[in-house]
Design a protein around this motif. Structure first.
Motif, short mmCIF file in Angstrom:
data_model
loop_
_atom_site.label_atom_id
_atom_site.label_comp_id
_atom_site.label_asym_id
_atom_site.label_seq_id
_atom_site.Cartn_x
_atom_site.Cartn_y
_atom_site.Cartn_z
N VAL A 154 0.86 -1.19 0.00
CA VAL A 154 0.00 0.00 0.00
C VAL A 154 0.89 1.24 0.00
N THR A 155 0.75 2.08 -1.03
CA THR A 155 1.58 3.27 -1.18
C THR A 155 0.71 4.48 -1.55
N TYR A 183 2.76 -1.33 4.57
CA TYR A 183 2.12 -0.02 4.51
C TYR A 183 2.83 0.94 5.44
N SER A 191 -5.10 -0.46 6.94
CA SER A 191 -3.78 -0.13 6.40
C SER A 191 -3.88 0.94 5.33
N SER A 250 -2.17 4.61 5.53
CA SER A 250 -1.33 5.12 4.45
C SER A 250 -1.81 6.49 3.97
#
Length: 282
Positions: free
Chosen positions: A80-81, A166, A224, A228
């Motif tokens: 996760v970005t 994350y 998450s 993020s």
């Protein structure tokens, strides 16, 4: 020293940049507050769900071991970005953490990516992957198709382990890359938190576990994503605030240089006039 025209041009350029960074700072501040509230609300639900899973694990640990059995020994990695940059070292830190973790995997693995930055990074290192997109303020209804799809893949393919990478939101100034193991479920609790009671499950333990584990996976993925998003807006707020402060300091320095240059020019012109007047008198 640069001439007056160059100094004025640089000051105008810095003023324009400062206005942009200030606007981005204000936008990030507004989004950050909403994102932080969502993170705190999601954590309250997640903590209660983890407590329920902890009670089930204490009374029937075999449920979790049976779910995690897998002959293929395949690993699923969910990254996760953020979608955008301009948030300091946040993107580079999470991508560095993901790169080191992926390189350390010795088994066969699959990757799922949420966020444009992660997709761009993974596309250069891995051939087979799946990517998803979410908005700046994701809701559970928006993320539900993504979490359901990943949960279904876990059930169908039967991964030995599932990890999620994350950025954990700690505070406005602190965001930490984190690697969390979703499956097999890891329960961490103190001796004081152990419950010795026996639980009755309705309709049955198998039915409860079949509903509980997918909900745990989907909730963990959603939280998450919220972490993020909150980390992205917080990091962007701090980065844009620092950029605005640096621009103002640079503008002050250049303004001082401009005043010195103007003073030198005026002094030079006065000396020329005085010198010419003295020459005429002679």
């Amino acid at each position: 020293m640069p001439n007056l025209r160059e100094l004025r041009s640089r000051i105008r350029s810095i003023e324009s940049t400062s206005r942009v960074t200030k606007a981005l700072q204000m936008i990030a501040a507004a989004k950050m507050k909403k994102a932080q509230d969502k993170v705190l609300d999601g954590r309250a639900y997640s903590e209660k769900l983890n407590a329920i899973i902890g009670n089930v694990y204490q009374s029937n640990p075999e449920v979790f071991s049976s779910i995690s059995e897998d002959e293929k020994n395949k690993i699923l990695v969910l990254l996760v970005t953020p979608d955008r940059g301009l948030c300091g070292a946040l993107v580079s830190n999470i991508l560095k953490e993901a790169s080191n973790f992926i390189e350390s995997i010795n088994n066969d693995y699959e990757i799922r990516v949420i966020g444009k930055k992660g997709t761009s990074f993974i596309s250069k290192t891995v051939d087979n992957y799946e990517s998803y997109k979410v908005s700046d303020m994701p809701t559970f209804e928006e993320v539900s198709p993504i979490t359901s799809s990943i949960s279904n893949d876990i059930n169908l393919i039967g991964f030995a382990k599932v990890f999620i990478i994350y950025t954990e939101f700690v505070s406005t100034a602190v965001q930490k890359p984190k690697i969390k193991q979703l499956l097999p479920v890891e329960i961490n609790f103190d001796e004081n938190e152990k419950v010795n009671n026996e639980f009755l499950y309705e309709p049955s333990l198998d039915k409860v576990s079949e509903a509980l584990i997918p909900r745990y996976v989907e909730t963990s993925i959603f939280n998450s994503i919220l972490d993020s998003v909150a980390s992205e807006h917080s990091a962007r707020l701090v980065a844009m605030q620092n950029a605005t402060d640096n621009a103002n300091e640079l503008k002050q320095d250049l303004t001082l240089d401009l005043n010195k240059a103007r003073q030198q020019q005026v002094t030079s012109e006065i000396l020329d006039i005085v010198g010419g007047a003295l020459a005429l008198e002679e």
